[in-house]
Write an enzyme that holds these catalytic residues in place. Structure first.
Site, PDB file in Angstrom:
ATOM      1  N   CYS A 144      -1.991  -3.282   6.603  1.00  0.00           N
ATOM      2  CA  CYS A 144      -1.653  -1.301   6.410  1.00  0.00           C
ATOM      3  C   CYS A 144      -3.094  -1.848   8.354  1.00  0.00           C
ATOM      4  CB  CYS A 144      -1.469  -0.618   6.448  1.00  0.00           C
ATOM      5  SG  CYS A 144      -2.984  -0.667   4.995  1.00  0.00           S
ATOM      6  N   CYS A 171       0.975  -1.245  -0.461  1.00  0.00           N
ATOM      7  CA  CYS A 171       0.000  -0.410   0.371  1.00  0.00           C
ATOM      8  C   CYS A 171       1.246   1.296  -0.132  1.00  0.00           C
ATOM      9  CB  CYS A 171      -1.125  -0.092   1.399  1.00  0.00           C
ATOM     10  SG  CYS A 171      -0.765   0.960   2.628  1.00  0.00           S
ATOM     11  N   GLU A 172       0.191   2.086  -0.817  1.00  0.00           N
ATOM     12  CA  GLU A 172       1.051   3.368  -1.027  1.00  0.00           C
ATOM     13  C   GLU A 172       1.395   4.232   0.712  1.00  0.00           C
ATOM     14  OE1 GLU A 172       0.139   5.039  -4.790  1.00  0.00           O
ATOM     15  OE2 GLU A 172      -1.311   5.824  -3.097  1.00  0.00           O
ATOM     16  N   HIS A 173       0.670   4.343   1.473  1.00  0.00           N
ATOM     17  CA  HIS A 173       0.945   5.083   1.951  1.00  0.00           C
ATOM     18  C   HIS A 173       0.991   4.575   3.083  1.00  0.00           C
ATOM     19  CE1 HIS A 173      -3.905   5.339   0.881  1.00  0.00           C
ATOM     20  NE2 HIS A 173      -2.645   6.678   0.297  1.00  0.00           N
ATOM     21  N   HIS A 174       1.619   3.425   3.896  1.00  0.00           N
ATOM     22  CA  HIS A 174       1.742   2.945   4.954  1.00  0.00           C
ATOM     23  C   HIS A 174       3.027   2.052   4.483  1.00  0.00           C
ATOM     24  CE1 HIS A 174      -2.162   3.629   6.134  1.00  0.00           C
ATOM     25  NE2 HIS A 174      -1.221   3.633   7.646  1.00  0.00           N
ATOM     26  N   HIS A 214      -5.784  -6.142   3.969  1.00  0.00           N
ATOM     27  CA  HIS A 214      -4.656  -4.947   4.385  1.00  0.00           C
ATOM     28  C   HIS A 214      -3.509  -5.175   5.608  1.00  0.00           C
ATOM     29  CE1 HIS A 214      -5.839  -2.601   0.131  1.00  0.00           C
ATOM     30  NE2 HIS A 214      -6.577  -3.013   0.765  1.00  0.00           N
ATOM     31  N   GLN A 260      -5.449  -0.208  -3.822  1.00  0.00           N
ATOM     32  CA  GLN A 260      -6.292  -1.450  -4.575  1.00  0.00           C
ATOM     33  C   GLN A 260      -7.163  -0.861  -5.450  1.00  0.00           C
ATOM     34  OE1 GLN A 260      -8.634  -4.450  -1.120  1.00  0.00           O
ATOM     35  NE2 GLN A 260     -10.023  -4.890  -3.727  1.00  0.00           N
TER      36      GLN A 260
HETATM   37 ZN   LIG Z   1      -1.989   1.889   4.202  1.00  0.00          ZN
END
Ligand SMILES: [Zn+2]
Length: 193
Positions: free
Chosen positions: A156, A85-88, A154, A126
């Site tokens: 995260c 995931c590009e956020h975490h 996920h 996703q």
């Molecule tokens: Zn994430």
């Protein structure tokens, strides 16, 4: 030394950063168990993001052939994938299911999982991954319709306690004939366990 040039400057730069990160997290990067960790993590991350160097359109086109007669749904289901995931930068993974209705052209069945893999091995969310797989197939094969369903867990969310363990996130996207509820239903029934 005649060959003083660093053969892999990106890998070494990444390893250097991971060494700092380990230190900033409160660990001792010089202790034995961690000595080779920065380089291992750098290599792992390069592998997990190698999809940037590959063209999913070329993969599909490489095995594309004319098949005028076949107008039924082609389904490739239960494609395992692993992404970040590009956020975490934590993993999300699960299964992708892809269907398309050919319009003259079909592609080798093994190429669809390859396309999923290429988009998964990038920093992702996703929803966008679902859309990119759909668009790549629509653009390259120009089918009468394409539908992509992705079910994922996920880390995260799960590891940070944001959601219940093992909860699945499902996304879907489609074009053409799949705008008809009946066609979508047929596909959804076929991918059910
Ligand atoms: Zn994430």
């Amino acid at each position: 030394m005649t060959h003083s040039e660093d053969p892999n400057p990106t890998l070494n730069a990444l390893a250097g950063h991971y060494k700092s990160i380990i230190h900033l997290l409160g660990e001792d990067p010089e202790r034995e168990g961690l000595l080779k960790t920065p380089e291992r993590v750098a290599k792992a991350m390069q592998f997990l993001t190698k999809g940037y160097d590959e063209s999913p359109e070329e993969v599909l086109a490489s095995a594309m052939f004319l098949e005028e007669g076949y107008k039924q749904m082609v389904i490739v289901k239960d494609i395992d994938f692993f992404s970040l995931c590009e956020h975490h930068l934590l993993p999300f993974f699960g299964k992708a299911h892809v269907a398309y209705i050919p319009n003259k052209y079909i592609t080798g069945l093994s190429k669809i999982p390859r396309v999923v893999d290429i988009f998964a091995r990038r920093l992702q969310i996703q929803e966008r991954m679902t859309l990119q797989i759909k668009e790549c197939i629509q653009k390259t094969l120009n089918p009468l319709g394409v539908m992509v369903v992705i079910e994922a867990q996920h880390m995260c969310m799960q590891m940070r306690g944001v959601s219940k363990q093992n909860s699945l996130t499902t996304t879907s996207d489609f074009t053409g004939f799949f705008q008809q509820a009946k066609t979508r239903e047929e596909f959804m029934n076929l991918i059910k366990k």
